[in-house]
Motif scaffolding. Structure first.
Motif, PDB file in Angstrom:
ATOM      1  N   TYR A 163       0.841  -1.210  -0.142  1.00 11.09           N
ATOM      2  CA  TYR A 163      -0.151  -0.094   0.122  1.00 11.09           C
ATOM      3  C   TYR A 163       1.042   1.264  -0.123  1.00 11.09           C
ATOM      4  O   TYR A 163       0.280   2.507  -0.025  1.00 11.09           O
ATOM      5  N   ARG A 164       2.216   1.158   0.224  1.00 12.65           N
ATOM      6  CA  ARG A 164       3.025   2.428   0.304  1.00 12.65           C
ATOM      7  C   ARG A 164       3.010   3.167  -1.011  1.00 12.65           C
ATOM      8  O   ARG A 164       3.118   4.386  -0.634  1.00 12.65           O
ATOM      9  N   HIS A 165       2.920   2.721  -2.174  1.00 15.66           N
ATOM     10  CA  HIS A 165       2.916   3.559  -3.266  1.00 15.66           C
ATOM     11  C   HIS A 165       1.570   4.417  -3.364  1.00 15.66           C
ATOM     12  O   HIS A 165       1.762   5.442  -3.813  1.00 15.66           O
ATOM     13  N   TRP A 166       0.525   3.803  -2.567  1.00 22.60           N
ATOM     14  CA  TRP A 166      -0.678   4.927  -2.601  1.00 22.60           C
ATOM     15  C   TRP A 166      -0.099   6.102  -1.881  1.00 22.60           C
ATOM     16  O   TRP A 166      -0.768   7.389  -2.106  1.00 22.60           O
ATOM     17  N   LEU A 167       0.641   6.126  -0.769  1.00 19.01           N
ATOM     18  CA  LEU A 167       0.971   7.104   0.304  1.00 19.01           C
ATOM     19  C   LEU A 167       1.715   8.143  -0.742  1.00 19.01           C
ATOM     20  O   LEU A 167       1.646   9.485  -0.485  1.00 19.01           O
ATOM     21  N   TYR A 168       2.453   7.622  -1.636  1.00 18.16           N
ATOM     22  CA  TYR A 168       3.345   8.693  -2.532  1.00 18.16           C
ATOM     23  C   TYR A 168       2.876   9.511  -3.591  1.00 18.16           C
ATOM     24  O   TYR A 168       3.454  10.211  -4.149  1.00 18.16           O
ATOM     25  N   LEU A 169       1.391   8.943  -3.886  1.00 15.90           N
ATOM     26  CA  LEU A 169       0.567   9.500  -4.701  1.00 15.90           C
ATOM     27  C   LEU A 169      -0.015  10.798  -4.064  1.00 15.90           C
ATOM     28  O   LEU A 169      -0.609  11.635  -4.691  1.00 15.90           O
ATOM     29  N   ASN A 170      -0.093  10.924  -2.686  1.00 17.81           N
ATOM     30  CA  ASN A 170      -0.524  12.101  -2.130  1.00 17.81           C
ATOM     31  C   ASN A 170       0.616  13.137  -2.280  1.00 17.81           C
ATOM     32  O   ASN A 170       1.865  12.929  -1.904  1.00 17.81           O
ATOM     33  N   PRO A 171      -0.011  14.337  -2.960  1.00 28.36           N
ATOM     34  CA  PRO A 171       0.990  15.617  -3.141  1.00 28.36           C
ATOM     35  C   PRO A 171       1.667  16.205  -1.953  1.00 28.36           C
ATOM     36  O   PRO A 171       2.675  16.847  -1.871  1.00 28.36           O
ATOM     37  N   LEU A 172       1.029  15.887  -0.506  1.00 28.46           N
ATOM     38  CA  LEU A 172       1.892  16.281   0.696  1.00 28.46           C
ATOM     39  C   LEU A 172       2.720  15.516   1.163  1.00 28.46           C
ATOM     40  O   LEU A 172       3.680  15.930   1.869  1.00 28.46           O
ATOM     41  N   THR A 173       2.772  14.305   0.616  1.00 25.79           N
ATOM     42  CA  THR A 173       3.910  13.265   1.295  1.00 25.79           C
ATOM     43  C   THR A 173       5.503  13.717   0.847  1.00 25.79           C
ATOM     44  O   THR A 173       6.172  13.683   1.710  1.00 25.79           O
ATOM     45  N   PRO A 174       5.846  14.031  -0.281  1.00 23.95           N
ATOM     46  CA  PRO A 174       7.179  14.710  -0.639  1.00 23.95           C
ATOM     47  C   PRO A 174       7.651  15.931   0.300  1.00 23.95           C
ATOM     48  O   PRO A 174       8.627  15.820   0.787  1.00 23.95           O
ATOM     49  N   VAL A 175       6.633  16.735   0.203  1.00 22.94           N
ATOM     50  CA  VAL A 175       7.335  17.940   0.965  1.00 22.94           C
ATOM     51  C   VAL A 175       7.371  17.807   2.509  1.00 22.94           C
ATOM     52  O   VAL A 175       7.897  18.048   3.348  1.00 22.94           O
ATOM     53  N   VAL A 176       6.205  16.956   3.111  1.00 22.06           N
ATOM     54  CA  VAL A 176       6.381  16.323   4.556  1.00 22.06           C
ATOM     55  C   VAL A 176       7.726  15.936   4.812  1.00 22.06           C
ATOM     56  O   VAL A 176       8.383  16.169   5.886  1.00 22.06           O
ATOM     57  N   GLU A 177       8.167  15.016   3.943  1.00 17.53           N
ATOM     58  CA  GLU A 177       9.268  14.238   4.324  1.00 17.53           C
ATOM     59  C   GLU A 177      10.651  15.157   4.216  1.00 17.53           C
ATOM     60  O   GLU A 177      11.524  14.883   4.578  1.00 17.53           O
ATOM     61  N   MET A 178      10.506  15.902   3.078  1.00 18.19           N
ATOM     62  CA  MET A 178      11.591  16.678   2.846  1.00 18.19           C
ATOM     63  C   MET A 178      11.813  17.925   3.845  1.00 18.19           C
ATOM     64  O   MET A 178      12.770  18.134   4.352  1.00 18.19           O
ATOM     65  N   VAL A 179      10.688  18.374   4.489  1.00 19.71           N
ATOM     66  CA  VAL A 179      10.724  19.528   5.504  1.00 19.71           C
ATOM     67  C   VAL A 179      11.239  18.783   6.883  1.00 19.71           C
ATOM     68  O   VAL A 179      12.086  19.355   7.548  1.00 19.71           O
ATOM     69  N   ARG A 180      11.037  17.456   6.994  1.00 21.38           N
ATOM     70  CA  ARG A 180      11.354  16.795   8.276  1.00 21.38           C
ATOM     71  C   ARG A 180      12.840  16.356   8.152  1.00 21.38           C
ATOM     72  O   ARG A 180      13.682  16.588   9.219  1.00 21.38           O
ATOM     73  N   ASP A 181      13.309  16.136   6.966  1.00 24.42           N
ATOM     74  CA  ASP A 181      14.748  15.813   6.496  1.00 24.42           C
ATOM     75  C   ASP A 181      15.644  17.052   6.881  1.00 24.42           C
ATOM     76  O   ASP A 181      16.634  16.936   7.608  1.00 24.42           O
ATOM     77  N   VAL A 182      15.254  18.248   6.392  1.00 25.94           N
ATOM     78  CA  VAL A 182      15.997  19.347   6.581  1.00 25.94           C
ATOM     79  C   VAL A 182      15.801  20.059   8.044  1.00 25.94           C
ATOM     80  O   VAL A 182      16.800  20.644   8.527  1.00 25.94           O
ATOM     81  N   LEU A 183      14.775  19.925   8.753  1.00 24.96           N
ATOM     82  CA  LEU A 183      14.566  20.493  10.077  1.00 24.96           C
ATOM     83  C   LEU A 183      15.046  19.442  11.101  1.00 24.96           C
ATOM     84  O   LEU A 183      15.840  19.776  11.842  1.00 24.96           O
ATOM     85  N   TYR A 184      14.756  18.186  11.070  1.00 26.26           N
ATOM     86  CA  TYR A 184      14.990  17.469  12.194  1.00 26.26           C
ATOM     87  C   TYR A 184      16.015  16.376  12.054  1.00 26.26           C
ATOM     88  O   TYR A 184      16.963  16.293  12.813  1.00 26.26           O
ATOM     89  N   TRP A 185      15.862  15.644  10.769  1.00 25.98           N
ATOM     90  CA  TRP A 185      16.981  14.712  10.609  1.00 25.98           C
ATOM     91  C   TRP A 185      18.384  15.009   9.969  1.00 25.98           C
ATOM     92  O   TRP A 185      19.329  14.393  10.186  1.00 25.98           O
TER      93      TRP A 185
END
Length: 272
Positions: free
Chosen positions: A212-234
């Motif tokens: 089911y994970r590929h459906w999550l990446y069809l969500n337009p919010l997914t890439p920006v949420v992950e990129m924001v977390r990467d630069v802020l927290y990780w």
């Protein structure tokens, strides 16, 4: 009947040409939201803190959600969660309001000289104000709990700016559709809620079964949420190839939304 330019250049030139009006309108909107309240603009600090506390308790204590880091730290969970919520709240505040932007400003439609195309941008600036306040709260919490934030924080504008283009494109399209189809606002309210729970905001993407994970990446919010977390927290540098494609895609979406708005705005007065 007057023709309105729908070129990509006009999309930016119009905002620059009307920058004084945009600034005054955005300022009035932010101040108007808290006018008459005892705490005034302080509510813009208290609201994100309160929601963060509620979400953290529900998902980390009740549902015992974790970020697959091997840590049971509730402070880590709270900050990673909050980074995702900043992105979603910016999106939801603009998109939920977009269908009613023209309907709530009918008096401007009759004024040929008023640049209706700036209304979605005014709403975006208002939402960005609250996003910046939330980011300040996040940074203060990180500074107190973990120390100096990662230098990758400097990449945050490169992630947020194309996201703003995406929001503007959708806002222009929805503002126009909202005039002709009054059900759009009801549908968008449901859709944003669905997008929130189908984004990796309250859980990591790896928590979903691989089927089911590929459906999550069809969500337009997914890439920006992950990129924001990467630069802020990780503390991760964004993948510039993907970021470049993201800029191109969101720029194209912004222009499509603007072109649709400019082509359909001639019919606003007839409907309203």
């Amino acid at each position: 009947m007057r023709e309105f330019s729908a070129t990509p250049i006009e999309m930016f030139v119009s905002l620059w040409r009307n920058r004084s009006l945009v600034h005054a309108s955005a300022k009035r909107e932010v101040l108007g939201r808290y006018r008459g309240s005892a705490l005034g603009l302080l509510w813009s600090f208290f609201n994100p803190i309160f929601m963060l506390a509620v979400y953290t308790f529900v998902f980390s204590v009740v549902f015992k959600a974790r970020w697959n880091t091997g840590s049971d730290s509730k402070t880590e969970f709270a900050l990673v969660l909050f980074a995702g919520l900043i992105v979603f709240n910016l999106f939801a505040e603009c998109i939920n309001r977009a269908p009613g932007l023209i309907l709530s400003n009918v008096n401007y439609v009759k004024k040929v000289v008023f640049p209706l195309e700036i209304l979605p941008f005014v709403a975006l600036l208002s939402a960005l104000y609250h996003a910046v306040i939330s980011l300040i709260v996040w940074l203060v919490a990180y500074l107190v709990l973990f120390g100096v934030p990662h230098a990758t924080l400097l990449f945050l504008p490169l992630v947020i700016l194309p996201f703003c283009l995406f929001i503007m494109g959708l806002s222009w399209a929805l503002a126009s559709l909202g005039v002709f189809l009054r059900d759009v606002s009801q549908f968008i309210g449901v859709l944003t809620t669905v997008l929130m729970f189908l984004s990796p905001i309250f859980y990591p993407a790896t928590a979903l079964p691989e089927n089911y994970r590929h459906w999550l990446y069809l969500n337009p919010l997914t890439p920006v949420v992950e990129m924001v977390r990467d630069v802020l927290y990780w503390g991760k540098i964004p993948e510039f190839a993907m970021l470049g494609l993201y800029w191109l895609a969101t720029g194209f979406i912004a222009w499509l939304g603007f072109a649709w708005f400019q082509k359909t705005r001639k019919g606003f007065a007839d409907v309203l």
